[in-house]
Design an enzyme around this catalytic site. Structure first.
Site: not given
Ligand code: GAL
Length: 426
Positions: A175, A208-212, A236
């Site tokens: 995460d 979850e790199w691109p999400l952040y 999510d």
């Protein structure tokens, strides 16, 4: 049509030209321009079970022994994966999400499981899961803390990768909470990927790199694919139709950025399947299953396998739909068109086959009919000169042979989806 030399083309020549261009377009789209993480894993999207959406951070084993995050929960799910046909259907990874850890590292700086809830530690749980022929996934965070506030891996990437490998872990969900800069985020995701590789244990790396990154800048997916086996792009999932819809909307709006980068070894992750829970109607569950197959998404169920309706189980174990999700060509599908409150999605499959999903977006009224000329499907090659169409969802039905000039009519419930498979006649 007028050619370069100024001559008019015959109908046959025109068709030939359209066909040649379509094949060329298909070929060009299929050029694997982004190298995948070279760990030989996730050649098809990962399938398994992940605790988060259904069980969240429930650590109260005194009050709720059956639904707290504990070794018992994962052992029970592992038992059911085998006894209830999930493993045979292809679901393989039992994955722990956040809240498995003790609140501090041990005196040597190693992560440790909460001793009350995981009395045998993760190694014993991994052995148990492996004895069932399944694999174990675990969760950690690139920053200073996990999203729920447990110890983060920042500054400990090699140590933690080694710990996970020593325990016999087979997948890491990493995460991105509590990371103080974009540089640390990118660097941390890369460092953990390299650290996992150095352990020489096969560990699927779920990022979850691109999400952040999205709130700050457009992610470089070519780079992300070189380090991660799958990556979350969007917030999510919740157990609601609103949530599933928003993920589908995001995925289609951003398809020019995310579709071509997916392929064997690296996948876009639209988050867990919530089929079998409380929030989705039957038609909405069908939509999630169909579209996750079209999107070549990891199939990570988050539900309670001890209490799941026979109908949801049949849907989640549908071998034809799973075969589309797991198609070895590994090309992600996309939205072809949206009009009149219908969406048509399609996905190229191996052996020149295609999957097509037609959604009825209306949330009022009854079933609505949708008609499409089959020549528009599959980049105009799927049904040229003819094709066999099978409806897979909501129920399996052979629809027969379609000439390229014919139309296909389907009837679709509000918020529902019809999933079709199109093949070349043998
Ligand atoms: C979120 C993540 C969820 C879940 C949760 C745990 O950031 O996207 O999937 O892992 O953290 O705290």
């Amino acid at each position: 049509m007028i050619t370069m030399t100024g001559k008019l083309m015959s109908r046959g020549q025109r068709l030939g030209c359209v066909l040649a261009l379509s094949v060329l377009a298909l070929f060009l789209r299929g050029v694997p321009w982004a190298r995948a993480l070279d760990n030989g894993l996730a050649m098809t999207p990962t399938m398994g079970w992940l605790h988060w959406e259904r069980f969240m951070c429930n650590i109260d084993c005194k009050e709720e022994p059956d639904s707290c995050v504990s070794e018992q929960l994962f052992m029970q799910m592992a038992d059911l994966m085998v006894s209830d046909g999930w493993k045979d259907a292809g679901y393989q990874y039992i994955c722990i999400d956040d809240c498995w850890m003790a609140s501090t590292r041990d005196s040597n700086g190693n992560l440790q499981a909460d001793p009350m809830r995981f009395p045998g530690g993760i190694r014993r749980l991994a052995n148990y899961v492996h004895s069932k022929g399944l694999k174990l996934g675990i969760y950690a965070d690139v920053g200073n803390k996990t999203c729920a506030g447990y110890p983060g891996s920042f500054g400990y990437y090699d140590i933690d990768a080694k710990t996970f490998a020593d325990w016999g872990v087979d997948l890491l969900k990493f995460d991105g909470c509590y990371c103080d800069s974009l540089e640390h985020l990118a660097d941390g995701y890369k460092q953990m990927s390299l650290a996992l590789n150095r352990t020489s244990r096969s560990i699927v790396y779920s990022c979850e790199w691109p999400l952040y990154m999205w709130p700050f800048r457009k992610p470089n997916y070519t780079e992300i694919r070189q380090y991660c086996n799958h990556w979350r792009n969007f917030g999510d999932i919740f157990d609601s139709w609103q949530s599933v819809k928003s993920i589908l909307d995001w995925s289609s709006s951003n398809q020019d950025t995310i579709v071509d980068v997916a392929g064997p070894g690296g996948w876009n992750d639209p988050d867990m399947l919530v089929i079998g829970n409380y929030g989705l109607s039957w038609d909405q569950q069908v939509t999630q299953m169909a579209l996750w197959a079209i999107m070549a998404a990891p199939l990570l169920m988050s539900n309670d396998l001890r209490h799941i309706s026979p109908q949801a189980k049949v849907l989640l174990q549908n071998k034809y739909v799973i075969a589309i999700n797991q198609d070895p060509l590994g090309k992600q599908g996309y939205r072809l068109r949206k009009e009149d409150n219908f969406e048509v999605w399609e996905r190229p499959l191996s052996s020149l086959a295609w999957a097509v999903a037609i959604r009825n977006l209306l949330e009022i009224g009854g079933p609505r009919s949708h008609t499409i000329s089959v020549v528009f499907l599959g980049r105009s090659v799927a049904c040229n000169p003819a094709c066999l169409i099978t409806q897979l969802l909501p129920v399996k039905k052979e629809l027969g042979l379609f000439e390229w000039t014919s139309t296909l009519k389907t009837r679709i419930n509000p918020t529902g989806t019809v999933l079709l498979q199109i093949k070349k006649p043998s």
